[in-house]
Design an enzyme around this catalytic site. Structure first.
Site, PDB file in Angstrom:
ATOM      1  N   PRO A 198       0.825  -1.205   0.000  1.00  0.00           N
ATOM      2  CA  PRO A 198       0.000   0.000   0.000  1.00  0.00           C
ATOM      3  C   PRO A 198       0.864   1.263   0.000  1.00  0.00           C
ATOM      4  O   PRO A 198       1.905   1.287   0.642  1.00  0.00           O
ATOM      5  CB  PRO A 198      -0.787  -0.094   1.308  1.00  0.00           C
ATOM      6  CG  PRO A 198      -0.666  -1.501   1.755  1.00  0.00           C
ATOM      7  CD  PRO A 198       0.580  -2.055   1.160  1.00  0.00           C
ATOM      8  N   GLY A 199       0.413   2.258  -0.703  1.00  0.00           N
ATOM      9  CA  GLY A 199       1.081   3.558  -0.658  1.00  0.00           C
ATOM     10  C   GLY A 199       2.293   3.695  -1.542  1.00  0.00           C
ATOM     11  O   GLY A 199       3.012   4.678  -1.470  1.00  0.00           O
ATOM     12  N   THR A 200       2.533   2.712  -2.402  1.00  0.00           N
ATOM     13  CA  THR A 200       3.711   2.792  -3.261  1.00  0.00           C
ATOM     14  C   THR A 200       3.411   3.528  -4.563  1.00  0.00           C
ATOM     15  O   THR A 200       4.301   3.697  -5.386  1.00  0.00           O
ATOM     16  CB  THR A 200       4.251   1.395  -3.592  1.00  0.00           C
ATOM     17  OG1 THR A 200       3.161   0.557  -3.936  1.00  0.00           O
ATOM     18  CG2 THR A 200       4.981   0.817  -2.402  1.00  0.00           C
ATOM     19  N   GLY A 201       2.162   3.916  -4.769  1.00  0.00           N
ATOM     20  CA  GLY A 201       1.859   4.733  -5.940  1.00  0.00           C
ATOM     21  C   GLY A 201       1.186   3.975  -7.074  1.00  0.00           C
ATOM     22  O   GLY A 201       1.265   4.386  -8.221  1.00  0.00           O
ATOM     23  N   HIS A 418      22.689 -10.832   7.028  1.00  0.00           N
ATOM     24  CA  HIS A 418      22.077 -12.088   6.604  1.00  0.00           C
ATOM     25  C   HIS A 418      22.072 -12.180   5.073  1.00  0.00           C
ATOM     26  O   HIS A 418      22.543 -13.171   4.499  1.00  0.00           O
ATOM     27  CB  HIS A 418      20.649 -12.157   7.160  1.00  0.00           C
ATOM     28  CG  HIS A 418      19.887 -13.379   6.774  1.00  0.00           C
ATOM     29  ND1 HIS A 418      19.689 -14.428   7.631  1.00  0.00           N
ATOM     30  CD2 HIS A 418      19.284 -13.725   5.613  1.00  0.00           C
ATOM     31  CE1 HIS A 418      18.995 -15.364   7.024  1.00  0.00           C
ATOM     32  NE2 HIS A 418      18.733 -14.968   5.784  1.00  0.00           N
ATOM     33  N   GLU A 419      21.588 -11.137   4.431  1.00  0.00           N
ATOM     34  CA  GLU A 419      21.500 -11.173   2.965  1.00  0.00           C
ATOM     35  C   GLU A 419      22.898 -11.175   2.337  1.00  0.00           C
ATOM     36  O   GLU A 419      23.135 -11.869   1.351  1.00  0.00           O
ATOM     37  CB  GLU A 419      20.677  -9.994   2.439  1.00  0.00           C
ATOM     38  CG  GLU A 419      19.219  -9.985   2.884  1.00  0.00           C
ATOM     39  CD  GLU A 419      18.473 -11.276   2.545  1.00  0.00           C
ATOM     40  OE1 GLU A 419      18.819 -11.934   1.538  1.00  0.00           O
ATOM     41  OE2 GLU A 419      17.562 -11.649   3.311  1.00  0.00           O
TER      42      GLU A 419
HETATM   43  P1  ADP Z   1      -1.339   2.849  -3.657  1.00  0.00           P
HETATM   44  O1  ADP Z   1      -2.430   2.947  -4.671  1.00  0.00           O
HETATM   45  O2  ADP Z   1      -0.174   2.042  -4.138  1.00  0.00           O
HETATM   46  O3  ADP Z   1      -1.776   2.433  -2.319  1.00  0.00           O
HETATM   47  P2  ADP Z   1      -1.310   5.641  -4.056  1.00  0.00           P
HETATM   48  O4  ADP Z   1      -1.072   5.742  -5.513  1.00  0.00           O
HETATM   49  O5  ADP Z   1      -2.692   5.827  -3.595  1.00  0.00           O
HETATM   50  O6  ADP Z   1      -0.732   4.301  -3.485  1.00  0.00           O
HETATM   51  O7  ADP Z   1      -0.344   6.679  -3.346  1.00  0.00           O
HETATM   52  C1  ADP Z   1      -0.781   7.496  -2.295  1.00  0.00           C
HETATM   53  C2  ADP Z   1      -0.070   8.819  -2.348  1.00  0.00           C
HETATM   54  O8  ADP Z   1       1.303   8.671  -2.046  1.00  0.00           O
HETATM   55  C3  ADP Z   1      -0.092   9.456  -3.725  1.00  0.00           C
HETATM   56  O9  ADP Z   1      -1.236  10.222  -3.888  1.00  0.00           O
HETATM   57  C4  ADP Z   1       1.160  10.295  -3.721  1.00  0.00           C
HETATM   58  O10 ADP Z   1       0.939  11.523  -3.089  1.00  0.00           O
HETATM   59  C5  ADP Z   1       2.099   9.503  -2.853  1.00  0.00           C
HETATM   60  N1  ADP Z   1       2.995   8.680  -3.654  1.00  0.00           N
HETATM   61  C6  ADP Z   1       3.061   7.329  -3.636  1.00  0.00           C
HETATM   62  N2  ADP Z   1       4.008   6.876  -4.465  1.00  0.00           N
HETATM   63  C7  ADP Z   1       4.564   7.961  -5.052  1.00  0.00           C
HETATM   64  C8  ADP Z   1       5.604   8.141  -6.018  1.00  0.00           C
HETATM   65  N3  ADP Z   1       6.266   7.093  -6.543  1.00  0.00           N
HETATM   66  N4  ADP Z   1       5.904   9.402  -6.392  1.00  0.00           N
HETATM   67  C9  ADP Z   1       5.244  10.439  -5.862  1.00  0.00           C
HETATM   68  N5  ADP Z   1       4.264  10.341  -4.954  1.00  0.00           N
HETATM   69  C10 ADP Z   1       3.915   9.116  -4.534  1.00  0.00           C
HETATM   70 ZN    ZN Z   2      17.819 -15.898   4.215  1.00  0.00          ZN
END
Ligand code: ADP
Ligand code: ZN
Ligand code: MG
Length: 609
Positions: A198-201, A418-419
């Site tokens: 989650p939150g990776t964009g 470890h890695e």
């Molecule tokens: P996901 O859908 O993977 O959970 P989101 O796309 O909803 O994540 O990302 C949430 C917020 O985090 C985005 O609106 C943005 O502000 C920020 N964010 C996440 N990844 C990035 C990125 N690679 N570059 C810039 N902002 C990002």
């Molecule tokens: Zn290992």
């Protein structure tokens, strides 16, 4: 769940009540106060000469009471059949007239008019709430259309994630010029699955694809379907695809695909029929439409492992794009994107901030910059200083640690060693696969880090030496912990299990044991990976207890031999172990070439055991 989407139904009921209340108040304002008299009262007052004039209709008698002072008070009474009425009126000198009551006009005034007003207000309210709200829109897709300008997200808004962008570039060029692809006859994937924590964009990337290609973006979230009535989910999927095909080329984005696409048949109680219907409809739609039309389905999930395998089959979401946690450089780039509109002081070095935020994803970093800006404002500063950023980092870290999403510094050190242990043993062992990448960026649920090896060629047969090399590499992680910290962590659990598995296969199946000779000893496998699917037979061995003991001894002997060798190897190469681990701690990722350089620079070269 999105709190903004839930209360729509509640909202429309609220509007009903509000409108009714307004109508009621308005009515009581405009209709003048009329005294209601009973018929006997009316007759009594008539006798007393207090009635001024009346209008008689079929059912009512309206009139005015003679004023005691000032204007007469209007009254109304229900007419009863009374033959003495007219003579009485005449006797008391009251002016009276009859009135024809049109049932049609009556109906209009008392019923149609209010209804019209009501509908008018209703329609207005509906428009205010936007399309898709309320009872009348049930069954219509809530898929929103963001026209090109509205997504407004471009690739440069998504920092890092270069690999994901590269993989999506082809899709963008297809959406831009579908005719070109059609002319050549190439088949593009129908579905692309964005996989990552989650939150990776992921959502951001999907929007950016639509933005770059400047095509409409239909989006819907898997979790929205879960709250629907029977039949609605499937209807909405159908409707959305119909809309999308009309607007092609375009993107249909399904967020949280896992909520919808969980493997069928799990969950028990048959309580998920609706989800299943919806999922089936999605599969039907995906199979039914022709990808040359230019509709690309992009879905996102952070739990690919729970998805129904049917979704991942060819012609559906057969292309997967990993949207991983950013490494240090990626984090720096993301920080730059979000700091663009924030005034930073001269002492702020985003590189240092990136260094201090291992494990943060894009959303955390956006949050961090925002926190820092808020802190600076609260302290009345004109710019965000490093002090604000440090405080914000602490806050975000505390929050994430509470959610168990970050590991602490000591743990990172252990993971790094470890890695490195795995990688170094691989580099120093003949017959081991080449190291492709070492990383301490957590991936998935359990893995805190990983070392990727790529086989140099496809193998169908393995020699004893190669099997031993595999075991050695697996032991490398635990051995490094042992050499450096003098103790081992639980992180090596999976490695040991896999190593033991290989050793047992060597002894039992491949006849590679030394004392037992070239014989195989069939072994009992655990329940199938589908989870207790097959019947479990009682333990049945085709060999004696004595042989079993010998087998165990043999297994232990091989295991101990391998571990001893790996421990010796890492002790000998302790210097390079330390150096690589330190770089890994700083950079979080080491690619093949750099790793090879580091091992070479050690002067030992590729040590062959
Ligand atoms: P996901 O859908 O993977 O959970 P989101 O796309 O909803 O994540 O990302 C949430 C917020 O985090 C985005 O609106 C943005 O502000 C920020 N964010 C996440 N990844 C990035 C990125 N690679 N570059 C810039 N902002 C990002
Ligand atoms: Zn290992
Ligand atoms: Mg998302």
């Amino acid at each position: 769940m999105n709190p903004r989407k839930l209360p729509r139904q509640t909202l429309s009921i609220g509007y009903f009540v509000l409108v009714a209340a307004i109508l009621f108040t308005v009515q009581s304002f405009f209709v003048p106060k009329v005294t209601e008299l009973s018929y006997s009262d009316f007759k009594k007052r008539l006798g007393e000469g207090r009635i001024h004039e009346v209008v008689i209709s079929d059912s009512l008698i309206r009139g005015q009471l003679s004023p005691e002072k000032g204007a007469g008070v209007p009254f109304v009474t229900v007419r009863v059949s009374d033959d003495a009425l007219v003579p009485d009126l005449e006797k008391n000198g009251v002016t009276f007239e009859g009135q024809y009551e049109s049932p049609f006009l009556n109906a209009i005034v008392s019923w149609v008019l209010p209804a019209l007003v009501f509908v008018g207000i209703w329609a207005f309210a509906m428009r205010r709430m936007g399309p898709g709200a309320g009872v009348m829109a049930f069954g219509k897709s809530r898929a929103k259309i963001y026209a090109e300008k509205e997504t407004g997200v471009m690739f440069h808004d998504v920092a890092g994630q270069d690999e994901a962008k590269e993989e999506l570039a082809e899709i963008i060029s297809f959406l831009k010029e579908p005719e070109r692809y059609r002319a050549i006859g190439g088949k593009l994937p129908k579905g692309v699955l964005l996989v990552g924590p989650p939150g990776t964009g992921k959502t951001l990337l999907a929007k950016a694809v639509a933005g770059e290609a400047s095509v409409p973006f239909f989006s819907i979230s898997g979790s929205e379907f879960v709250e629907l009535f029977v039949g609605m989910g499937a209807a909405r999927v159908r409707d959305m695809f119909a809309q999308a095909e009309a607007k092609a080329p375009c993107i249909v984005f399904i967020d949280e695909l896992d909520a919808l696409g969980k493997a069928r048949g799990f969950g028990g109680m048959g309580g998920h029929d609706e989800r299943e219907n919806t999922l089936n409809q999605l599969l039907v739609e995906m199979d039914g439409f022709d990808s040359t039309k230019g509709v690309i389905i992009v879905a996102a999930t952070n739990r690919p492992e729970v998805l129904d395998p049917a979704l991942l089959r060819a012609g559906r979401f057969d292309r997967q794009v990993l949207v991983d946690r950013p490494d240090r450089e990626g984090r720096e780039a993301i920080l730059r994107v979000h700091a663009k509109d924030v005034k930073l002081g001269p002492d702020v070095d985003l590189k240092v901030v990136a260094q201090r935020t291992p494990g943060f994803v894009g959303a955390d970093l956006a949050n961090l910059i925002n926190e820092a800006a808020l802190l600076a404002t609260r302290k009345g500063r004109q710019q965000v200083t490093m002090v604000d950023i440090d405080e914000a980092v602490d806050r975000v870290v505390a929050g994430l640690q509470k959610k168990n999403r970050l590991i602490n510094a000591d743990e990172r050190r252990i993971v790094a060693y470890h890695e490195t242990g795995h990688a170094l043993v691989a580099a120093l062992t003949k017959g081991a696969d080449k190291v492709h990448k070492i990383s301490i960026i957590p991936r998935g649920v359990a893995a805190l880090g990983y070392t990727q090896q790529l086989p140099t060629e496809d193998r169908y047969l393995m020699t004893r030496k190669e099997l031993e090399a595999k075991i050695d590499v697996l032991f490398g992680g635990r051995a490094a912990e042992q050499v450096v910290f003098g103790e081992v962590s639980t992180g090596a659990h999976n490695d040991l299990q896999r190593a033991t598995d290989i050793v047992r296969s060597m002894v039992l199946e491949y006849g590679m044991g030394e004392t037992l000779g070239p014989m195989t000893y069939p072994r009992q496998r655990g329940p199938g990976f589908l989870g207790g699917g097959g019947p479990s037979w009682p333990e049945q061995r085709e060999y004696s207890e004595a042989t079993a003991q010998l087998l165990d001894q043999e297994t232990r002997r091989i295991t101990e031999d391998r571990m001893a060798r790996v421990l010796a190897l890492l002790t000998e190469h302790r210097a390079v172990l330390d150096r690589v681990a330190a770089i890994l701690l700083e950079k979080e990722v080491i690619e093949a070439e750099q790793f090879e350089e580091l091992v070479k620079a050690d002067g030992t070269g590729r040590h062959v055991a």
